[in-house]
Design a protein around this motif. Structure first.
Motif, PDB file in Angstrom:
ATOM      1  N   GLY A 161       0.847  -1.188   0.000  1.00 28.69           N
ATOM      2  CA  GLY A 161       0.000   0.000   0.000  1.00 28.69           C
ATOM      3  C   GLY A 161       0.883   1.238   0.000  1.00 28.69           C
ATOM      4  N   VAL A 162       0.336   2.356  -0.449  1.00 30.24           N
ATOM      5  CA  VAL A 162       1.132   3.571  -0.611  1.00 30.24           C
ATOM      6  C   VAL A 162       0.396   4.769  -0.031  1.00 30.24           C
ATOM      7  CG1 VAL A 162       2.154   5.165  -2.286  1.00 30.24           C
ATOM      8  CG2 VAL A 162       2.303   2.697  -2.672  1.00 30.24           C
ATOM      9  N   GLU A 163       1.124   5.567   0.740  1.00 32.86           N
ATOM     10  CA  GLU A 163       0.645   6.869   1.215  1.00 32.86           C
ATOM     11  C   GLU A 163       1.413   7.947   0.453  1.00 32.86           C
ATOM     12  OE1 GLU A 163       0.091   5.311   5.849  1.00 32.86           O
ATOM     13  OE2 GLU A 163       1.739   6.650   5.299  1.00 32.86           O
ATOM     14  N   GLU A 164       0.688   8.886  -0.141  1.00 35.48           N
ATOM     15  CA  GLU A 164       1.324   9.961  -0.906  1.00 35.48           C
ATOM     16  C   GLU A 164       0.922  11.316  -0.331  1.00 35.48           C
ATOM     17  OE1 GLU A 164       2.040   8.855  -5.385  1.00 35.48           O
ATOM     18  OE2 GLU A 164      -0.110   8.737  -4.978  1.00 35.48           O
ATOM     19  N   GLU A 165       1.917  12.165  -0.120  1.00 31.83           N
ATOM     20  CA  GLU A 165       1.690  13.531   0.345  1.00 31.83           C
ATOM     21  C   GLU A 165       1.890  14.499  -0.820  1.00 31.83           C
ATOM     22  OE1 GLU A 165       3.469  12.680   4.839  1.00 31.83           O
ATOM     23  OE2 GLU A 165       4.724  13.603   3.290  1.00 31.83           O
ATOM     24  N   PHE A 166       0.989  15.460  -0.940  1.00 27.89           N
ATOM     25  CA  PHE A 166       1.034  16.432  -2.027  1.00 27.89           C
ATOM     26  C   PHE A 166       0.994  17.847  -1.463  1.00 27.89           C
ATOM     27  CE2 PHE A 166      -1.304  12.668  -3.446  1.00 27.89           C
ATOM     28  CZ  PHE A 166      -0.569  12.288  -4.556  1.00 27.89           C
ATOM     29  N   LEU A 167       1.491  18.801  -2.268  1.00 28.12           N
ATOM     30  CA  LEU A 167       1.354  20.209  -1.924  1.00 28.12           C
ATOM     31  C   LEU A 167       0.130  20.801  -2.606  1.00 28.12           C
ATOM     32  CD1 LEU A 167       4.920  21.824  -1.992  1.00 28.12           C
ATOM     33  CD2 LEU A 167       3.499  21.270  -0.004  1.00 28.12           C
ATOM     34  N   LEU A 168      -0.514  21.712  -1.902  1.00 30.62           N
ATOM     35  CA  LEU A 168      -1.551  22.556  -2.476  1.00 30.62           C
ATOM     36  C   LEU A 168      -0.911  23.906  -2.785  1.00 30.62           C
ATOM     37  CD1 LEU A 168      -4.424  21.707   0.017  1.00 30.62           C
ATOM     38  CD2 LEU A 168      -4.215  20.894  -2.351  1.00 30.62           C
ATOM     39  N   LEU A 169      -0.940  24.295  -4.065  1.00 32.67           N
ATOM     40  CA  LEU A 169      -0.275  25.529  -4.484  1.00 32.67           C
ATOM     41  C   LEU A 169      -1.272  26.493  -5.100  1.00 32.67           C
ATOM     42  CD1 LEU A 169       2.989  24.105  -6.136  1.00 32.67           C
ATOM     43  CD2 LEU A 169       2.616  24.808  -3.766  1.00 32.67           C
ATOM     44  N   ASP A 170      -1.033  27.778  -4.879  1.00 34.97           N
ATOM     45  CA  ASP A 170      -1.842  28.814  -5.514  1.00 34.97           C
ATOM     46  C   ASP A 170      -1.535  28.818  -7.014  1.00 34.97           C
ATOM     47  OD1 ASP A 170      -1.999  31.767  -6.590  1.00 34.97           O
ATOM     48  OD2 ASP A 170      -3.304  31.683  -4.828  1.00 34.97           O
ATOM     49  N   PRO A 171      -2.558  28.761  -7.865  1.00 33.54           N
ATOM     50  CA  PRO A 171      -2.297  28.639  -9.300  1.00 33.54           C
ATOM     51  C   PRO A 171      -1.770  29.903  -9.962  1.00 33.54           C
ATOM     52  CG  PRO A 171      -4.649  28.803  -8.888  1.00 33.54           C
ATOM     53  CD  PRO A 171      -3.995  28.691  -7.546  1.00 33.54           C
ATOM     54  N   VAL A 172      -1.742  31.023  -9.252  1.00 37.46           N
ATOM     55  CA  VAL A 172      -1.204  32.265  -9.805  1.00 37.46           C
ATOM     56  C   VAL A 172       0.212  32.509  -9.281  1.00 37.46           C
ATOM     57  CG1 VAL A 172      -1.495  34.762  -9.977  1.00 37.46           C
ATOM     58  CG2 VAL A 172      -3.505  33.260 -10.047  1.00 37.46           C
ATOM     59  N   SER A 173       0.379  32.507  -7.963  1.00 36.47           N
ATOM     60  CA  SER A 173       1.698  32.781  -7.376  1.00 36.47           C
ATOM     61  C   SER A 173       2.559  31.526  -7.272  1.00 36.47           C
ATOM     62  CB  SER A 173       1.530  33.374  -5.977  1.00 36.47           C
ATOM     63  OG  SER A 173       1.027  32.405  -5.066  1.00 36.47           O
ATOM     64  N   TRP A 174       1.912  30.364  -7.262  1.00 36.16           N
ATOM     65  CA  TRP A 174       2.560  29.065  -7.063  1.00 36.16           C
ATOM     66  C   TRP A 174       3.206  28.947  -5.685  1.00 36.16           C
ATOM     67  CZ3 TRP A 174       1.033  25.302 -10.052  1.00 36.16           C
ATOM     68  CH2 TRP A 174       0.568  25.602 -11.335  1.00 36.16           C
ATOM     69  N   HIS A 175       2.781  29.796  -4.749  1.00 34.48           N
ATOM     70  CA  HIS A 175       3.185  29.619  -3.366  1.00 34.48           C
ATOM     71  C   HIS A 175       2.228  28.626  -2.693  1.00 34.48           C
ATOM     72  CE1 HIS A 175       6.095  33.097  -2.550  1.00 34.48           C
ATOM     73  NE2 HIS A 175       5.922  33.039  -3.863  1.00 34.48           N
ATOM     74  N   ASN A 176       2.677  28.081  -1.568  1.00 33.31           N
ATOM     75  CA  ASN A 176       1.847  27.123  -0.851  1.00 33.31           C
ATOM     76  C   ASN A 176       0.536  27.762  -0.420  1.00 33.31           C
ATOM     77  OD1 ASN A 176       4.323  25.835  -1.080  1.00 33.31           O
ATOM     78  ND2 ASN A 176       4.231  24.938   0.975  1.00 33.31           N
ATOM     79  N   ALA A 177      -0.534  26.996  -0.542  1.00 37.58           N
ATOM     80  CA  ALA A 177      -1.869  27.487  -0.197  1.00 37.58           C
ATOM     81  C   ALA A 177      -2.395  26.695   0.998  1.00 37.58           C
ATOM     82  CB  ALA A 177      -2.812  27.325  -1.392  1.00 37.58           C
ATOM     83  N   PRO A 178      -2.713  27.358   2.127  1.00 40.96           N
ATOM     84  CA  PRO A 178      -3.134  26.654   3.353  1.00 40.96           C
ATOM     85  C   PRO A 178      -4.604  26.251   3.292  1.00 40.96           C
ATOM     86  CG  PRO A 178      -3.084  29.003   3.751  1.00 40.96           C
ATOM     87  CD  PRO A 178      -2.603  28.817   2.337  1.00 40.96           C
TER      88      PRO A 178
END
Length: 380
Positions: free
Chosen positions: A23-40
């Protein structure tokens, strides 16, 4: 996992040759589609998941991260299907709240909000570890392989230690941080060295030795509690598995399936070796740490440390030797063709770090890299 009255070799003999689950656990980032900074936006994104898929998501430490978990699988094609479903649903949920889901292992540009998700445990970790708990977010790929007994799981972790730097190099997918190339293939691997309870698994004699070691580390404050055993390979606290945590999150589903197939075969090979009373290779801790640092630094574009010969060798030579070492287990599980095809693709296109650097060379800067990564995150 409950302890049994059988020795690890006796338990291994009863399970060697059987199909091993993965089995696999995957962690992803959520990014702002304009600035590409992390989005909380993790709470909102999880709420946007369909209820059935939400059961396969997990609350992560940082508010810009989203974790998805596959069911227990017996075959790589089954695993591929579940990972694709997870990634697609998570990407749709992210889009619904104004973010892009990106399979990248280190914060590439910036993260203004470094608060933790509001749970008592996460706040306790934040208080205990201080500023390192608020470093920009990092994302991994954690592979669980079924091992039905804790004593056996300890011996498996001992046996696979020399090969985990090769797995780390295969998955390296985080060369950029703070808008620049770090010079490392896996910035995640480098940054995580700040945490005192992460890194290579120590060689342990038994489950009793494991418990004693953890108790000592908790007593010293290195670990907040027993759940902070975050070594690159460990017996899972929740499942009858060995959990291999060394890898960056992979850019594509195909890459994740390739690594899962190799790790499953590596664990199955270790079980067979334990059943045959073959001792785990002795590896000095200082050299093992050096091998992991080197793997995070070089990825596949240079040399890795062969921990059996204690010498640097071309990375792809060690990949080929890993495949040869686990070949019988690949055949046993019917994974040879999938793994071979995946390695041919990886040799041709490079790991995630190489692909990111190639995208950067096109001239779109880090935002251009992230746009490409967002597109391939949900690809087959």
């Amino acid at each position: 996992m409950a302890l049994t009255a059988l020795s690890p070799a006796e338990v291994a003999a009863t399970v060697a040759g059987q199909t091993v689950t993965v089995g696999v656990e995957e962690e992803f980032l959520l990014l702002d589609p304009v600035s590409w900074h992390n989005a909380p936006l993790c709470e909102a994104a999880r709420d946007a998941l369909p209820p059935a898929v939400r059961e396969r998501s997990r609350i992560e430490f940082r508010r810009s991260m989203m974790e998805m978990v596959s069911p227990v699988c017996t075959g790589l094609r089954q695993l591929r299907r579940h990972l694709l479903e997870n990634r697609s649903a998570a990407a749709d949920a992210a889009a619904a709240v104004g973010a892009r889901l990106v399979a990248v292992a280190a914060t590439p540009l910036g993260e203004a909000d470094t608060s933790v998700v509001d749970t008592p445990r996460f706040h306790a970790i934040s208080r205990h570890y201080g500023p390192i708990a608020h470093d920009p977010a990092l994302c991994g790929c954690h592979i669980h392989v079924g091992v039905p007994d804790r004593e056996l799981a300890i011996q498996v972790c001992n046996a696979i230690r020399p090969w985990l730097p090769v797995v780390q190099a295969l998955t390296a997918n985080s060369p950029f941080h703070a808008g620049a190339d770090t010079g490392h293939a896996s910035w995640r691997g480098i940054a995580l060295e700040r945490w005192p309870s992460l890194g290579p698994s120590p060689y342990l004699e038994s489950a009793e030795d494991y418990e004693r070691t953890v108790e000592e580390l908790v007593a010293t404050g290195v670990m907040l509690d027993a759940s902070m055993v975050l070594w690159w390979a460990r017996p899972s606290l929740r499942y009858p598995t060995v959990e291999v945590r060394v890898g960056d999150v992979c850019p594509t589903t195909e890459d994740a399936v390739l690594v899962a197939g190799l790790v499953r075969a590596l664990v199955a090979t270790a079980v067979a070796g334990i059943a045959a009373a073959r001792p785990a290779p002795g590896v000095p801790d200082h050299l093992l740490r050096a091998a992991h640092w080197n793997a995070a630094h070089a990825g596949l574009d240079g040399t890795l440390i062969d921990l059996r010969r204690r010498a640097a060798r071309p990375a792809w030579e060690l990949v080929d030797e890993l495949v040869a070492t686990v070949g019988e287990a690949l055949d046993q599980h019917g994974d040879r063709d999938d793994v071979t095809a995946g390695l041919v693709r990886l040799r041709r296109h490079g790991n995630g770090a190489a692909r990111q650097r190639r995208a950067f060379a096109k001239g779109g800067g880090v935002p251009g890299v992230l746009a490409e990564l967002a597109a391939v995150t949900t690809s087959g």
